[in-house]
Design a protein around this motif. Structure first.
Motif, PDB file in Angstrom:
ATOM      1  N   VAL A  30       0.832  -1.207   0.000  1.00  0.00           N
ATOM      2  CA  VAL A  30       0.000   0.000   0.000  1.00  0.00           C
ATOM      3  C   VAL A  30       0.864   1.254   0.000  1.00  0.00           C
ATOM      4  N   ASP A  31       1.850   1.316   0.899  1.00  0.00           N
ATOM      5  CA  ASP A  31       2.659   2.530   1.043  1.00  0.00           C
ATOM      6  C   ASP A  31       3.581   2.789  -0.145  1.00  0.00           C
ATOM      7  N   LYS A  32       4.124   1.743  -0.738  1.00  0.00           N
ATOM      8  CA  LYS A  32       5.150   1.920  -1.770  1.00  0.00           C
ATOM      9  C   LYS A  32       4.674   1.672  -3.197  1.00  0.00           C
ATOM     10  N   VAL A  33       3.554   0.941  -3.372  1.00  0.00           N
ATOM     11  CA  VAL A  33       3.120   0.601  -4.727  1.00  0.00           C
ATOM     12  C   VAL A  33       1.762   1.214  -5.085  1.00  0.00           C
ATOM     13  N   ILE A  34       0.790   1.111  -4.204  1.00  0.00           N
ATOM     14  CA  ILE A  34      -0.578   1.549  -4.540  1.00  0.00           C
ATOM     15  C   ILE A  34      -0.758   3.056  -4.371  1.00  0.00           C
ATOM     16  N   LEU A  67      -1.872  10.854  -9.487  1.00  0.00           N
ATOM     17  CA  LEU A  67      -3.075  11.152 -10.270  1.00  0.00           C
ATOM     18  C   LEU A  67      -3.885  12.294  -9.660  1.00  0.00           C
ATOM     19  N   ILE A  68      -3.877  12.391  -8.353  1.00  0.00           N
ATOM     20  CA  ILE A  68      -4.677  13.418  -7.676  1.00  0.00           C
ATOM     21  C   ILE A  68      -3.958  14.758  -7.642  1.00  0.00           C
ATOM     22  N   GLY A  69      -2.683  14.779  -7.938  1.00  0.00           N
ATOM     23  CA  GLY A  69      -1.986  16.065  -7.962  1.00  0.00           C
ATOM     24  C   GLY A  69      -0.704  16.059  -7.169  1.00  0.00           C
ATOM     25  N   GLY A  70      -0.032  14.940  -7.119  1.00  0.00           N
ATOM     26  CA  GLY A  70       1.262  14.868  -6.444  1.00  0.00           C
ATOM     27  C   GLY A  70       1.177  14.822  -4.941  1.00  0.00           C
ATOM     28  N   ILE A  71       0.058  14.358  -4.387  1.00  0.00           N
ATOM     29  CA  ILE A  71      -0.103  14.309  -2.932  1.00  0.00           C
ATOM     30  C   ILE A  71       0.587  13.054  -2.397  1.00  0.00           C
ATOM     31  N   ASP A  72       1.433  13.239  -1.374  1.00  0.00           N
ATOM     32  CA  ASP A  72       1.993  12.107  -0.645  1.00  0.00           C
ATOM     33  C   ASP A  72       1.013  11.809   0.489  1.00  0.00           C
ATOM     34  N   PHE A  73       0.251  10.728   0.351  1.00  0.00           N
ATOM     35  CA  PHE A  73      -0.815  10.458   1.308  1.00  0.00           C
ATOM     36  C   PHE A  73      -0.308  10.292   2.730  1.00  0.00           C
ATOM     37  N   SER A  74       0.886   9.757   2.895  1.00  0.00           N
ATOM     38  CA  SER A  74       1.374   9.572   4.259  1.00  0.00           C
ATOM     39  C   SER A  74       1.628  10.919   4.946  1.00  0.00           C
ATOM     40  N   GLN A  75       1.832  11.977   4.167  1.00  0.00           N
ATOM     41  CA  GLN A  75       2.067  13.307   4.720  1.00  0.00           C
ATOM     42  C   GLN A  75       0.819  14.187   4.715  1.00  0.00           C
ATOM     43  N   TRP A  76      -0.292  13.664   4.234  1.00  0.00           N
ATOM     44  CA  TRP A  76      -1.520  14.444   4.124  1.00  0.00           C
ATOM     45  C   TRP A  76      -2.168  14.564   5.498  1.00  0.00           C
TER      46      TRP A  76
END
Length: 137
Positions: free
Chosen positions: A37-41, A48-57
């Motif tokens: 999840v963290d490294k591939v998905i 696609l959403i605009g360069g968002i790093d989800f872990s930092q969101w």
């Protein structure tokens, strides 16, 4: 039987050992799913959403600052990205467990549905066969 003997009997039961193996394999599977999840998905989704790093969101409730004594006060945040990552990990693990249980159920049903040996004929059937054979002669 002493306490040590009772513990040895408990620990050597098949269910306890199976449970221990399941916990170890589950922990390893959890690490694999976390890495997936963290490294591939999530990186392609973030791109696609605009360069968002989800872990930092995060959602910042109160910005970091300095208090009256000059000490740094950390920001108060809600980790939305970490929560999303955890939810996706849960869905993947739950789906994998669902598939595993489905396979085990299918295998156990096939085992139960195996055809049984034909039943012995009843006395009435044997008697009727004997009468039939006598009448043929």
């Amino acid at each position: 039987m002493g306490m040590i003997g009772e513990f040895k009997e408990f620990a050597m039961r098949g269910n306890v050992i199976d449970l221990a193996v399941g916990v170890v394999i589950g922990a390893a599977f959890g690490k694999i799913v976390t890495a997936l999840v963290d490294k591939v998905i999530m990186p392609p989704i973030g791109l696609l959403i605009g360069g968002i790093d989800f872990s930092q969101w995060v959602w910042t409730l109160k910005a970091a600052g300095v208090d009256a004594a000059g000490e740094a006060v950390p920001a108060v945040t809600i980790g939305i990205g970490e929560f999303l990552n955890t939810m996706i990990q849960f869905v993947i693990v739950a789906f994998a467990i669902f598939l595993l249980v489905k396979v085990v159920n299918r295998l156990s049903r096939k085992h139960e549905e195996a055809p049984a040996a034909p039943a012995e004929p009843t006395e009435e059937v044997l008697l009727l066969r004997e009468i039939r054979d006598t009448l043929r002669r």
